[in-house]
Design a protein around this motif. Structure first.
Motif, mmCIF file in Angstrom:
data_model
loop_
_atom_site.group_PDB
_atom_site.id
_atom_site.type_symbol
_atom_site.label_atom_id
_atom_site.label_comp_id
_atom_site.label_asym_id
_atom_site.label_seq_id
_atom_site.Cartn_x
_atom_site.Cartn_y
_atom_site.Cartn_z
ATOM 1 N N SER A 146 0.810 -1.217 0.000
ATOM 2 C CA SER A 146 0.000 0.000 0.000
ATOM 3 C C SER A 146 0.846 1.272 0.000
ATOM 4 O O SER A 146 1.912 1.337 0.623
ATOM 5 N N ALA A 147 0.315 2.298 -0.643
ATOM 6 C CA ALA A 147 0.927 3.625 -0.584
ATOM 7 C C ALA A 147 0.682 4.318 0.748
ATOM 8 O O ALA A 147 1.313 5.337 1.031
ATOM 9 N N TYR A 148 -0.218 3.773 1.556
ATOM 10 C CA TYR A 148 -0.566 4.403 2.836
ATOM 11 C C TYR A 148 0.482 4.181 3.931
ATOM 12 O O TYR A 148 0.299 4.639 5.052
ATOM 13 N N TYR A 149 1.569 3.469 3.649
ATOM 14 C CA TYR A 149 2.568 3.174 4.674
ATOM 15 C C TYR A 149 3.688 4.208 4.759
ATOM 16 O O TYR A 149 4.595 4.071 5.577
ATOM 17 N N GLY A 150 3.654 5.220 3.914
ATOM 18 C CA GLY A 150 4.776 6.150 3.831
ATOM 19 C C GLY A 150 5.274 6.696 5.159
ATOM 20 O O GLY A 150 6.467 6.583 5.472
ATOM 21 N N PRO A 151 4.421 7.294 5.986
ATOM 22 C CA PRO A 151 4.912 7.845 7.244
ATOM 23 C C PRO A 151 5.502 6.795 8.181
ATOM 24 O O PRO A 151 6.465 7.078 8.914
ATOM 25 N N PHE A 152 4.961 5.572 8.170
ATOM 26 C CA PHE A 152 5.521 4.517 9.023
ATOM 27 C C PHE A 152 6.969 4.232 8.645
ATOM 28 O O PHE A 152 7.828 4.034 9.511
ATOM 29 N N ARG A 153 7.263 4.201 7.346
ATOM 30 C CA ARG A 153 8.623 3.891 6.924
ATOM 31 C C ARG A 153 9.593 4.975 7.368
ATOM 32 O O ARG A 153 10.776 4.707 7.602
ATOM 33 N N ASP A 154 9.096 6.197 7.514
ATOM 34 C CA ASP A 154 9.892 7.268 8.100
ATOM 35 C C ASP A 154 10.057 7.012 9.598
ATOM 36 O O ASP A 154 11.163 7.084 10.140
#
Length: 323
Positions: free
Chosen positions: A198-206
């Motif tokens: 999912s594209a919704y994981y961006g902030p988690f990867r930060d």
């Protein structure tokens, strides 16, 4: 004109009547609060892409867990950033790493609080993938023993549940066998059974410093276009011994939450992921939405869709508002 005989509005005329006939009731007991633990002492640093969420050192993670517990939240989900990374992610099973130390400290301070640990390698590998590599290929079967080793280290620290999020085939069976062989029969497996690329994981990867250094995770996480496959993944993990299963993300996948709920007989969690959270926070900061109403409506929608448990970064605020 004849007046309507049946008037649904009769059951909406007051807050009391609406409460009496409300079909879905959200409470703090439905929530799980994610915690990010890091090396150091007295560290509490706001995560830029997740305003209101923090990196905590172990000592302050205990304080954050206590706040959640006192608000009526029954469980925390622990993620960690290690002191070192390597190709095998060996810090993931190091008893001195922040996750193991946080589990131990939280359970000592709050024995009644349920502590769930995320089991994966992406935060711990220098390449950022969720499994071991041969060249640029993620090796499914070679990764299983390593994931089992991580899960056992979390159980040894005192985790009540381990939550494998890697999406390797067969990992639930490997973890269940390792836990049982090491006398951790009572430690539950809360599997990320249905985890989409999912594209919704961006902030988690930060937040977790877990972005892959090359390529992506489409070869092991699910295609967002697939629904029937979710039932296959859920059934496989349950057959392998999963006690609870997670659907991730939640907001764009409420149809999947409902389908999995209707077709399984284990508790189902919806993970209200970092991108979903960050969008609400950004819109609220700009004055475009009412944050409290939006959050509670969103979480209620997840429960209405069939989620027994909701993992959310909104947990502390939601629990306060629900009081």
């Amino acid at each position: 004109m004849t007046a309507p005989l049946i008037r649904p509005r009769r059951l909406r005329v007051s807050a009391g009547v609406r409460s009496l006939v409300r079909e879905t009731v959200l409470t703090a007991r439905d929530l799980v609060y994610p915690l990010f633990v890091v090396p150091g002492v007295k560290v509490k640093t706001e995560i830029a892409s997740l305003p209101g969420a923090y990196h905590f050192s172990v000592d302050l993670a205990v304080a954050a867990a206590r706040e959640a517990y006192e608000l009526g939240i029954p469980a925390v989900l622990v993620f960690g950033l290690p002191e070192y990374k390597d190709a095998r992610g060996s810090s993931a099973w190091d008893a001195g790493s922040p996750v193991q130390q946080a589990i131990k400290a939280i359970k000592a301070a709050l024995p009644e609080l349920v502590v769930i640990s995320d089991v994966c390698l992406c935060q711990y590998t220098d390449h950022g993938h969720c499994g071991l590599l041969t060249g640029q290929l993620v090796e499914n079967d070679a990764t299983l023993a390593v994931l089992a080793k991580v899960a056992v280290s979390h159980a040894a620290a005192g985790a009540d549940m381990v939550a494998p999020s890697d999406m390797m085939d067969g990992r639930v069976a490997a973890i269940r066998e390792a836990l049982d062989m090491n006398d951790y029969q009572d430690v539950a497996v809360m599997s990320y059974a249905v985890k989409y690329a999912s594209a919704y994981y961006g902030p988690f990867r930060d937040a977790a410093d877990s972005a892959p250094q090359f390529g992506d995770r489409h070869s092991y996480q699910m295609d967002p276009a697939n629904a029937r496959e979710a039932l296959k993944e859920a059934a496989l993990d349950i057959d392998e011994g999963a006690d609870l299963i997670i659907v991730k993300p939640a907001l764009a996948y409420l149809d999947i939450v409902r389908s999995v709920k209707d077709n399984t007989r284990v508790p189902v969690a919806a993970y209200n992921v970092s991108g979903e959270y960050a969008m609400v926070k950004a819109a609220a900061a700009n004055g475009w939405i009412d944050e409290q109403r939006t959050v509670l409506e969103t979480l209620t929608g997840m429960k209405r869709a069939g989620a027994d448990i909701i993992i959310t970064y909104h947990a502390l605020d939601a629990a306060r508002w629900l009081k």
